[in-house]
Every structure is written in structure tokens, then in C-alpha cells.
Scaffold this motif. Structure first.
Motif, PDB file in Angstrom:
ATOM      1  N   THR A  95     -17.988  27.643 -54.396  1.00 59.31           N
ATOM      2  CA  THR A  95     -19.418  27.520 -54.106  1.00 59.31           C
ATOM      3  C   THR A  95     -20.044  28.845 -53.676  1.00 59.31           C
ATOM      4  OG1 THR A  95     -19.021  26.949 -51.764  1.00 59.31           O
ATOM      5  CG2 THR A  95     -19.067  25.140 -53.366  1.00 59.31           C
ATOM      6  N   PHE A  96     -19.259  29.901 -53.669  1.00 61.32           N
ATOM      7  CA  PHE A  96     -19.750  31.161 -53.114  1.00 61.32           C
ATOM      8  C   PHE A  96     -21.009  31.636 -53.831  1.00 61.32           C
ATOM      9  CE2 PHE A  96     -19.993  35.777 -52.883  1.00 61.32           C
ATOM     10  CZ  PHE A  96     -19.914  35.988 -51.518  1.00 61.32           C
ATOM     11  N   HIS A  97     -20.968  31.756 -55.149  1.00 61.77           N
ATOM     12  CA  HIS A  97     -22.105  32.303 -55.904  1.00 61.77           C
ATOM     13  C   HIS A  97     -23.321  31.385 -55.830  1.00 61.77           C
ATOM     14  CE1 HIS A  97     -19.836  35.669 -57.499  1.00 61.77           C
ATOM     15  NE2 HIS A  97     -18.844  34.828 -57.776  1.00 61.77           N
ATOM     16  N   THR A  98     -23.092  30.081 -55.782  1.00 57.27           N
ATOM     17  CA  THR A  98     -24.212  29.143 -55.654  1.00 57.27           C
ATOM     18  C   THR A  98     -24.931  29.330 -54.327  1.00 57.27           C
ATOM     19  OG1 THR A  98     -23.028  27.536 -57.011  1.00 57.27           O
ATOM     20  CG2 THR A  98     -24.853  26.708 -55.663  1.00 57.27           C
ATOM     21  N   LYS A  99     -24.162  29.507 -53.260  1.00 55.32           N
ATOM     22  CA  LYS A  99     -24.765  29.686 -51.942  1.00 55.32           C
ATOM     23  C   LYS A  99     -25.434  31.046 -51.798  1.00 55.32           C
ATOM     24  CE  LYS A  99     -22.077  26.250 -49.456  1.00 55.32           C
ATOM     25  NZ  LYS A  99     -21.251  25.917 -48.284  1.00 55.32           N
ATOM     26  N   VAL A 100     -24.924  32.053 -52.481  1.00 56.86           N
ATOM     27  CA  VAL A 100     -25.596  33.357 -52.491  1.00 56.86           C
ATOM     28  C   VAL A 100     -26.965  33.214 -53.153  1.00 56.86           C
ATOM     29  CG1 VAL A 100     -25.570  35.677 -53.464  1.00 56.86           C
ATOM     30  CG2 VAL A 100     -23.519  34.765 -52.368  1.00 56.86           C
ATOM     31  N   ASP A 101     -27.003  32.508 -54.293  1.00 55.67           N
ATOM     32  CA  ASP A 101     -28.274  32.281 -54.987  1.00 55.67           C
ATOM     33  C   ASP A 101     -29.246  31.505 -54.103  1.00 55.67           C
ATOM     34  OD1 ASP A 101     -27.356  33.591 -57.230  1.00 55.67           O
ATOM     35  OD2 ASP A 101     -26.673  31.761 -58.243  1.00 55.67           O
ATOM     36  N   HIS A 102     -28.737  30.522 -53.379  1.00 55.63           N
ATOM     37  CA  HIS A 102     -29.592  29.725 -52.493  1.00 55.63           C
ATOM     38  C   HIS A 102     -30.144  30.592 -51.360  1.00 55.63           C
ATOM     39  CE1 HIS A 102     -30.450  26.965 -49.111  1.00 55.63           C
ATOM     40  NE2 HIS A 102     -30.898  26.166 -50.077  1.00 55.63           N
ATOM     41  N   ALA A 103     -29.309  31.467 -50.815  1.00 58.43           N
ATOM     42  CA  ALA A 103     -29.763  32.356 -49.736  1.00 58.43           C
ATOM     43  C   ALA A 103     -30.853  33.300 -50.237  1.00 58.43           C
ATOM     44  CB  ALA A 103     -28.583  33.146 -49.181  1.00 58.43           C
ATOM     45  N   ILE A 104     -30.657  33.850 -51.447  1.00 62.72           N
ATOM     46  CA  ILE A 104     -31.676  34.752 -52.007  1.00 62.72           C
ATOM     47  C   ILE A 104     -32.967  33.996 -52.265  1.00 62.72           C
ATOM     48  CG2 ILE A 104     -32.274  36.170 -54.007  1.00 62.72           C
ATOM     49  CD1 ILE A 104     -30.283  37.503 -52.144  1.00 62.72           C
ATOM     50  N   GLU A 105     -32.860  32.760 -52.747  1.00 60.19           N
ATOM     51  CA  GLU A 105     -34.052  31.943 -52.994  1.00 60.19           C
ATOM     52  C   GLU A 105     -34.806  31.684 -51.688  1.00 60.19           C
ATOM     53  OE1 GLU A 105     -36.698  30.409 -55.484  1.00 60.19           O
ATOM     54  OE2 GLU A 105     -34.773  31.248 -56.148  1.00 60.19           O
ATOM     55  N   LYS A 106     -34.062  31.453 -50.626  1.00 58.88           N
ATOM     56  CA  LYS A 106     -34.683  31.224 -49.321  1.00 58.88           C
ATOM     57  C   LYS A 106     -35.415  32.477 -48.841  1.00 58.88           C
ATOM     58  CE  LYS A 106     -35.054  28.326 -45.786  1.00 58.88           C
ATOM     59  NZ  LYS A 106     -35.616  26.972 -45.902  1.00 58.88           N
ATOM     60  N   ILE A 107     -34.811  33.620 -49.032  1.00 63.22           N
ATOM     61  CA  ILE A 107     -35.438  34.885 -48.614  1.00 63.22           C
ATOM     62  C   ILE A 107     -36.728  35.119 -49.382  1.00 63.22           C
ATOM     63  CG2 ILE A 107     -35.157  37.393 -48.627  1.00 63.22           C
ATOM     64  CD1 ILE A 107     -32.151  36.909 -48.139  1.00 63.22           C
ATOM     65  N   VAL A 108     -36.697  34.842 -50.685  1.00 65.72           N
ATOM     66  CA  VAL A 108     -37.884  35.045 -51.523  1.00 65.72           C
ATOM     67  C   VAL A 108     -38.999  34.075 -51.131  1.00 65.72           C
ATOM     68  CG1 VAL A 108     -38.777  34.905 -53.883  1.00 65.72           C
ATOM     69  CG2 VAL A 108     -36.551  35.966 -53.443  1.00 65.72           C
ATOM     70  N   LYS A 109     -38.606  32.849 -50.823  1.00 66.65           N
ATOM     71  CA  LYS A 109     -39.587  31.813 -50.504  1.00 66.65           C
ATOM     72  C   LYS A 109     -40.295  32.083 -49.183  1.00 66.65           C
ATOM     73  CE  LYS A 109     -39.941  26.779 -49.954  1.00 66.65           C
ATOM     74  NZ  LYS A 109     -39.180  25.506 -49.920  1.00 66.65           N
TER      75      LYS A 109
END
Length: 925
Positions: free
Chosen positions: A251-265
Motif C-alpha cells: 500500500t506504500f505507493h497508494t498512500k503516498v498518492d493519497h498524501a500528495i492529494e491531501k497536500i494539493v487539496k
């Protein structure tokens, strides 16, 4: 006892790094009299083959970590330097360094070998109830790289109290000496790091931030510590993202993408705090660059000085990186060691051998790609790719990747153990491994003092070295990202220290970036928390009147702490209230003073006029000069009393003004009352009324009694309810200095007593209003009393509803009106006669006037009475004339009586005889 064997788990027999026996498990070693163990995550992850059944086998690792490899070289360099010095007097140190691959399980296997009995052929760990005399394989352990690993290893080492000194594990929980009694570290705990971060955030004016951490013990404890510090400093965490601790997690890459999405949002979050390992940050930043994320990144000590991250292509697009690194020292000798590293043998150093092989495989690449290539190789494919290539040495690469903070703390750890060994070897032969036990070394380690950069450093009671942090700023210089030290953070005092102004400016430039949930509330405003659960999300509202806020983002307004200060709405400070009173320079006060002065002049003028015309009938008819002087003196005092109502109120003025006015006015009314009685007595022909008036008419006792009662009232007032100076705060921005009457009741009694005397005077004067015109004071006294009543009746509601500095003026006005009314009605008609009607101010004219009045009275049915007193005698003539014709006389309706003579009835008395009788009596008086 029970013996545990430390096995060597084998993957396959054909791999370059296969484990045939326990010695194959060692990454680097060197013999010595005293062995020091080492635990470092030279590789970032352990491989987990897919599809195979799970077996108790230690897998090979991937992701060669240059920085951690350099730390193992720092241990080797420090031990070689100590062995070549006189520090231990011939006792040599050896080392065994193991690779944990950032995995707790592999670190535990290494720790088990540390616990094995010295010189045990099978690496057996003996189970004993008492390890006081137990001699393990190593005397001390340096490591591990990560707090999560250090916690697990420390619990094992605590069994034999083997000292563990970590140069990198900073979790705050490791300071707990109950759970980790044998753990030490040459760095501060995360408590100081998170406090430093919070201090930086507060200094920069940020309060709305995001946090990203690894989901392991180190990340969770760091996040918890930071959360406590942030809450204490009113910093809110907008979001928290936890990334898996192991790169192998699916799940590492999925959670990295989620963290980046949160930062952008979260567009209002412009500051991100990152508690992660270097390889995690590397993955995160590459994804952030792809999404064009531009923020301020606050780096933890784990990656703040990571060259492999600062050299990522397009790293400048991420924004600004500022972080905290361990205090660096002089590492020049270590850098020289690295330059000569290619001359060192590699037989007992698998890490060095691996690095040389990696260098050969990736030699054809540019700097960053070369670094990426080294990190991406696994131990499984290393032999396939690099086993046949010639060895190529890149002399510059290792020095370029040196992180001085980590190298310095690692060398400090070696020297701390060496100084503790020195203390144990003072009176022992330490060439014998059984000369001392680890727990004895532990006690010595607590007392160690090291000279570092001309300063003494030592472990505190928690086993921490509270050295300073370097504040690191990633700054682009000549197209390359350089990691520069802009300040020093004192962990003990909790403040930033700048060494030059240029670096201070770089640090202060961070304040240009806004990272707040709401706009800052300016001074004069206060935060009003909205429905958001975060206290940093609020609205700014103005401070109400008489409240202020003098800093930005205040939670509440201060109240002006004294009634003498005020503040308008939206104020950042309190202002001293303006003090108001009826000042001498006030135009209205000047006007009233002119009126009072004119009154004084008028009194003095009347006094002069009456003195010059002392013997005239008008003056005599006014009661004589003494009575006139007393009345005029009362009027004079009343006019003067108005001055006590003007100017700064004082205790003397407050006590004097009402007393002077009350007593003076009472004296004036008392004298006028006597005059009214005298007039009524003179022309009263009713015997009963005459007797009553004769009893009442006692001039001096009456005046003294009436005035004395007022004096008693005022004395009681001044003693028991004395007036005083008070401050009236009814006007928001002003203080009215005024006299408090002390007791409204007594004040009312004083005025009521004057009003009662005036009312009696009015009744008597009203009865005598039809007396001879030139002599008739009663009519004017009546008018004077009416003016008095009207003025004071109007005064009561006006005084009760008026406030402010002109309140004394209201009383001055009513005093002047009533005083002028009585004065003018009493004396001005007489002055007019004295000055302009001098022909009527003679004895003959006066007698003629009385004669004319008597004649008119004789021709009427009404009864007229005249009562005259003279200084020489008292005489009364009573004339009753009801005869209009001779027939009235015949019928016996007429009578004439003189005192001492019998009543004569039935005899006609001509009118001329009555007039003659009256004229003779008046002339004689």
C-alpha cells in the motif's frame, strides 16, 4: 542454565552474500581486546520473495544507504584513531558491525549474537537468573539507526545491561530509564526537536500545517510529541498522513498518492512537517515534483541534511526546505580517511566490498543517477550485474554525501564508550575480556565527560546529550541546491542563535509565506472560534468598548484595568480618560462668574445708596439700616458661594459651598420674614390677629433661631455625612470630577427648610399686598418668593436628570435666579424711589400717601388696621368707621374708640375727623 544457539539463516548457496555460518552475518569486523558491536541499517529494506512459503530465514536486503554506510566507516575510523592513540594505554578496541536492513527482526538476530557468551564456539546465549558475572561477546553496542529498532534491541540488551549508545535514534520514549535503563544517545531527544520545530513555526507566524510521518514507533512518537508542542503553542494540524514503514508494503505507493492529494487539496496549508526516513522522503518528493507541489517543508533530523534528496532533479520546484540537523563538529580527519579508503583492505568489510562493486556497476552514470543506481541495487542481483566488472573507485562521491551531524554524533558515541572503558581500566588489566562486565561499564558511562569543540559534553540523567541543533536551509546557489546552516538552536535555552546578518535575513524570509487557517487578527481584534474543531480556524471580531488587544491573534480582549482609562471599539491600547469639571476658563463658567460679580457690585451699590439716604422714609420703612445691611450681606455671601461651584473640586469646596449658600439664604429669608411680619402687624385691624403677630414679632430671636436651625442642619451634615470629591464615570471617555453631597436626604432637608421659611414669608407678604403703594414691600416680597419657588421647583427635575461637568452650573443658575429675584424685588423699587422719585421720599409726601390710603379705607366697609411701633413708645389707634350718612349715626351703627376711653356709639364722626386722627398719630411716629 539453558543455551540458545544463534543460527545463520541461508537463502541459497549461490548468492554472493549467502550466509553459511554466523560469521557471514557480520557486515564489518576487526579483532581487539574489547569488542564493540554496531547496528546500522546499511540497506533500506529487506526483500520478501513472493510465492514462496514463509520460512524462518533472514532474507537479503536492497537499497544501499550511502549515509548509513558512512556511519559504519565513521565507527571504524574512530576506533582506529583511538587504537593509534594513548587514550586506552595499549588496550585495543575491536568491532562487529551488523546490517539491520531497517528491520526489527534482523536487528534482534544481531542482538542475540551480542548476548552470546564470549568465546562460545556455538554463539550460545546462556539463560541465567543473575548476569552480574556474565561476559557477553561485546561490551557495548553502537546503534541503531532508527528508534523503532533501538527500542526492540534495547529491551534485549537490558537483560545483561549492555550499554547501547545510539547516534541517530531520537524518540522521546527512549529517555525513559525505567524501560530503557541501558540506552544512551549522543543526540537530543525528539522533545527538543519538536519544540524547535514549533518555535520555528510560531516565529514565522504559521498556525495551520500538515504532518507526514512513517507508521512506525519513531514516526508515531515524533508525531505525538509534536502534537503536544503544537497544541501548547496554538498551532493546529490540518491533516496527518502516515506512510508505511517499509517500502515493500503493497500500500506504500497508494498512500503516498493519497498524501500528495491531501497536500494539493489543502490550499491554505503551505507548511508541511515531515518525520520520515530518507528513502520515504525520496519517494514522496518525486511524486510531489510530478504534481508541481510548492510548499515549505520542515525536515526532521533524519533527512534534513540528506544529499541524495537535495540532489533530486527539479528539487527547487518543491519550494523551501528548512530543517534541524544534529550539531556538526570537525570531520576533516574523517574526510581524509575517506580519501584514503580505496587503500583499505576489504576482506573483513562486506559493506565496503559491496560499495566498490556498486560503484563499478554504476560508474558510467552521472552523479544523481549514480546515486540512484547504487540505492536501487539489491544483494541478489548485485553479483549478477557487478561480479565480473572491474573495480572502479569514485573518490568524490563519499565525501559529497557526508552529513556532518550524523558523522559527528557517531564518532562521539565511540569516544564516549572509549572514555568509559578507560575509567574501568585504570586499575585492571583490560586485555583480559573478563576484566569488567557490561553493567560496570554502564555505570562508568553515566559519568563520562568528553571535550568536544572545546566544550564539555556528557550524558544527562535520561542518557541524552543535549547538544544544539543546526538549523539547515536548502538554498539554491549557482544552479545547485546547497544545504546551508543559517542558525543554531540551543536545546537547553530554547532559542535561535544567528552568526551573521545575511543568514538571519534568509531565515526571516520564511515569514513571507502564509500558512494559516484564518487571516491573522490584528491588534484591536480578537479571535472568535467558528464551528471548526480547530482553534486556529476563527473569525476576527473587534474588541468592544473599554477593551483592547495589543497583539495579533489574541484569544480574548483585555479590559482596561482602571476606571480612569477607556478604549474605543477596535482598540489596541487604552487611553487615559479626559478629566472634566466646570473650569474657570469655560465660557459658561465665565458667564456665570460675571453674573455673580454683577450681583456683588449691585449689592455694594445698594449698600452705598442706602447708607447715603439713611434718614429718608423709604430706608426707615425698610426696617432700618441694620436689617438692610444683614440682608445685603446675606445676598453678598450667596453671590460669593457660587465661586465654590467652579474650578477643580476639592474637599474644602465641597464642604463649604452648600453650607455657605444654605446658611446665607436662611439668614436672608429670616430677615425678610421679620419684615413681612412687621408690615402685616402695622396694618392689621383685627385684634386677634394683632395679638398673634405681636407674639411672633421678635426680630432678633426669630432671626437667630431660624438661622441657628440651619446651622445645626449643616453641622450635622458636615460631621456625619460630609460631602466629598467623587469621580463620575457615567460618560464613557471622560471622568467628571464633582462633589458628592454625602447625603441627598440632608441636602433635601437643608433646601426644604429654606423653602418652608420662604413659604411662611410668602403667606405673610401675600396678606399685606394691598398696603400703601410707596410703602408696600409685601407685594414685592411676594414676587420675590414666587421667583424663588419657581426657580427651585424647576431646579429639582433638572438637577436630577442632568449629569456632566455642567451639573454645578445648574445649581449656580438657580441660586443666581432666586438671589437676584429676592434682591431686586426687595431693594430695587426703593432704590428707584430714592434716585428717581426723590419728591416722594420725604416725610410730608409719605404722610400724604398714608393719609390718602386712610381716607380711602374710611370710606369703605372693609376694616383696615394700622399698627405702628416707634422707638420711643408703642401706640395703637383703632378706627372703625361704618357710617356713611347721618342716618347711620342716628341708628347707632357708628362708633369710635381710642384706648383708655369708653366706646362711643350712636354718634356721627365726620370722615375728616378720622383722617385727622390717623394723620396726627403717623406724624408723631
Amino acid at each position: 542454565f539453558v543455551t540458545f544457539l544463534i543460527p545463520c539463516f541461508v537463502i541459497s548457496t549461490d548468492l554472493a552474500f549467502s550466509c553459511q555460518n554466523a560469521d557471514d552475518f557480520v557486515g564489518a569486523s576487526s579483532p581487539g581486546d574489547i569488542i564493540i558491536g554496531g547496528l546500522f541499517a546499511v540497506h533500506s529494506e529487506m526483500l520478501h520473495p513472493e510465492g514462496d512459503p514463509i520460512k524462518p530465514v533472514i532474507q537479503n536486503c536492497a537499497g544501499f544507504e550511502i549515509q548509513v554506510f558512512l556511519q559504519t566507516l565513521a565507527i571504524i575510523h574512530a576506533i582506529e584513531t583511538i587504537n593509534n592513540s594513548t587514550l586506552l594505554s595499549g588496550v585495543t578496541l575491536g568491532y562487529e558491525i551488523y546490517d539491520t536492513c531497517a528491520e526489527v527482526t534482523k536487528a534482534m538476530a544481531s542482538a542475540l549474537r551480542f548476548l552470546s557468551k564470549f568465546n562460545s564456539s556455538e554463539d550460545a546465549v546462556e539463560f541465567k537468573c543473575n548476569y552480574s558475572d556474565y561476559i557477553p561477546r561485546v561490551k557495548a553496542v553502537i546503534g541503531a539507526s532508527y528508534s523503532e529498532v533501538s527500542m526492540a534491541v534495547s529491551r534485549l540488551l537490558t537483560l545483561q545491561l549492555i550499554p547501547q549508545v545510539s547516534p541517530a535514534s531520537s524518540a522521546e520514549i527512549l529517555s525513559d530509564k525505567i524501560r530503557f535503563p541501558s540506552f544512551f544517545r549522543t543526540i537530543p531527544s525528539d522533545f527538543h526537536q519538536t519544540r524547535a520545530m514549533t518555535h520555528l513555526i510560531c516565529e514565522s507566524g504559521w498556525n495551520w500545517i500538515g504532518v507526514i510521518a512513517t507508521d512506525d514507533d519513531n514516526g508515531r512518537f515524533a508525531l505525538e510529541s509534536f502534537g503536544v508542542q503544537a497544541m501548547a503553542n496554538n498551532v493546529c494540524i490540518a491533516f496527518k498522513e502516515m506512510l508505511p514503514a517499509y517500502l515493500s508494503d503493497s500500500t506504500f505507493h497508494t498512500k503516498v498518492d493519497h498524501a500528495i492529494e491531501k497536500i494539493v487539496k489543502e490550499t491554505r496549508v503551505n507548511v508541511i512537517v515531515v518525520f520520515m526516513r530518507q528513502f520515504h522522503v525520496l519517494k514522496l518528493f518525486k511524486k510531489a515534483i510530478e504534481r508541481n507541489v510548492n510548499k515549505i517543508w520542515i525536515a526532521s533530523d533524519n533527512w534534513s541534511a540528506a544529499v541524495k534528496i537535495s540532489t533530486i532533479p527539479n528539487i527547487r520546484q518543491l519550494g523551501t526546505v528548512v530543517g534541524f540537523g544534529f550539531k556538526s563538529g570537525d570531520v576533516s580527519s574523517f574526510q581524509e580517511f575517506l580519501r584514503n579508503l580505496h587503500e583499505k583492505p576489504t576482506e573483513n568489510n562486506k559493506f565496503l566490498r559491496e560499495y566498490i562493486t556498486l560503484s563499478s556497476v554504476c560508474a558510467h552514470l552521472e552523479y544523481h543517477d549514480f546515486q540512484k543506481c547504487i540505492a536501487s541495487q539489491s544483494q541478489d542481483n548485485l553479483w549478477e550485474n557487478g561480479g565480473t566488472k572491474p573495480q572502479i573507485w569514485r573518490d568524490d562521491f563519499l565525501n559529497a554525501n557526508v552529513e556532518p551531524g550524523f558523522i559527528h554524533s557517531t564518532i562521539l558515541a565511540v569516544y564516549a564508550i572509549a572514555h568509559a572503558i578507560k575509567g574501568q581500566c585504570k586499575d585492571r588489566d583490560c586485555k583480559d575480556p573478563s576484566a569488567f562486565t557490561p553493567w560496570e561499564l554502564l555505570e562508568e558511562l553515566k559519568k563520562v565527560v568528553i571535550i568536544d569543540d572545546d566544550k564539555e559534553v556528557k550524558f544527562d540523567s535520561n542518557g541524552d546529550m543535549n547538544i544544539s541543533y543546526d538549523v539547515l536551509l536548502w538554498k539554491e546557489i549557482d544552479g545547485h541546491m546547497e544545504i546551508t546552516t543559517v542558525a543554531e538552536y540551543d536545546a537547553e535555552k530554547g532559542g535561535f542563535i544567528f552568526k551573521d546578518e545575511e543568514k538571519r535575513k534568509d531565515f526571516l524570509a520564511l515569514k513571507k509565506v502564509q500558512s494559516t487557517c484564518s487571516q491573522h487578527c490584528k491588534p484591536g481584534q480578537v479571535k472568535k472560534v467558528t464551528e471548526s474543531p480547530h482553534t486556529c480556524c476563527y473569525e476576527c471580531i473587534y474588541c468592544p468598548e473599554n477593551h483592547y488587544s495589543n497583539r495579533t491573534d489574541m484569544d480574548y480582549c483585555y479590559r482596561c484595568n482602571n476606571k480612569t482609562y477607556w478604549a474605543p471599539i477596535n482598540s489596541s491600547t487604552c487611553y487615559r480618560k479626559t478629566i472634566y469639571f466646570l473650569d474657570w476658563t469655560d465660557w459658561f463658567a465665565i458667564f456665570l462668574l460675571l453674573l455673580s460679580a454683577f450681583g456683588v457690585v449691585l449689592v455694594l451699590s445698594i449698600c452705598v445708596i442706602f447708607t447715603k439716604n439713611l434718614d429718608t422714609p423709604v430706608v426707615k420703612a425698610s426696617g432700618g439700616l441694620i436689617v438692610c445691611y444683614v440682608i445685603l450681606f446675606s445676598h453678598f455671601l450667596i453671590f460669593l458661594s457660587t465661586m465654590f461651584f467652579i474650578g477643580v473640586p476639592t474637599e474644602f469646596k465641597c464642604k463649604t459651598r452648600q453650607a455657605v449658600f444654605g446658611i446665607s439664604f436662611t439668614l436672608c429669608i429670616s430677615c425678610i420674614l421679620i419684615k413681612s411680619l412687621k408690615i402685616l402687624l402695622a396694618f392689621s385691624f383685627d385684634p386677634k390677629l394683632q395679638n398673634f403677630l405681636k407674639c411672633m414679632y421678635k426680630p432678633i430671636p426669630t432671626v437667630v433661631t431660624c438661622t441657628g436651625i440651619q446651622v445645626i442642619i449643616c453641622t450635622f451634615w458636615l460631621i456625619f455625612r460630609t460631602p466629598f470629591v467623587s469621580q463620575n464615570f457615567s460618560i464613557p471617555r471622560a471622568i467628571i470630577l464633582e462633589c458628592n453631597e454625602g447625603s441627598i436626604v440632608v441636602f433635601g432637608i437643608m433646601l426644604g427648610y429654606i423653602a418652608a421659611l420662604a413659604f411662611i414669608c410668602f403667606i405673610f407678604a401675600f396678606k399685606g399686598r394691598k398696603l400703601p403703594e410707596n410703602y408696600n414691600e409685601a407685594k414685592f416680597i411676594t414676587f420675590g418668593m414666587l421667583i424663588y419657588f419657581i426657580a427651585w421647583i424647576v431646579f429639582i427635575p433638572v438637577y436630577a436628570t442632568t449629569f456632566g461637568k455642567y451639573l454645578p452650573a445648574v445649581e449656580i443658575i438657580v441660586v443666581l435666579i432666586s438671589n437676584y429675584g429676592i434682591l431686586c424685588c426687595t431693594f430695587l423699587p426703593k432704590c428707584y424711589i430714592i434716585i428717581y422719585k426723590q419728591e416722594t421720599n420725604t416725610k410730608s409726601a409719605f404722610l400724604k400717601m398714608v393719609y390718602t390710603y386712610s381716607s380711602k379705607s374710611a370710606g369703605s366697609v372693609a376694616v383696615s388696621q394700622v399698627s405702628l411701633d416707634s422707638k420711643s413708645s408703642s401706640f395703637r389707634a383703632t378706627i372703625t368707621d361704618s357710617c356713611k350718612t347721618e342716618n347711620d349715626s342716628v341708628n347707632g351703627n357708628c362708633h369710635f374708640q381710642v384706648p383708655g376711653q369708653p366706646l362711643i356709639k350712636g354718634k356721627f364722626l365726620p370722615k375728616n375727623a378720622a383722617r385727622t386722627m390717623v394723620r396726627k398719630r403717623v406724624s408723631s411716629i
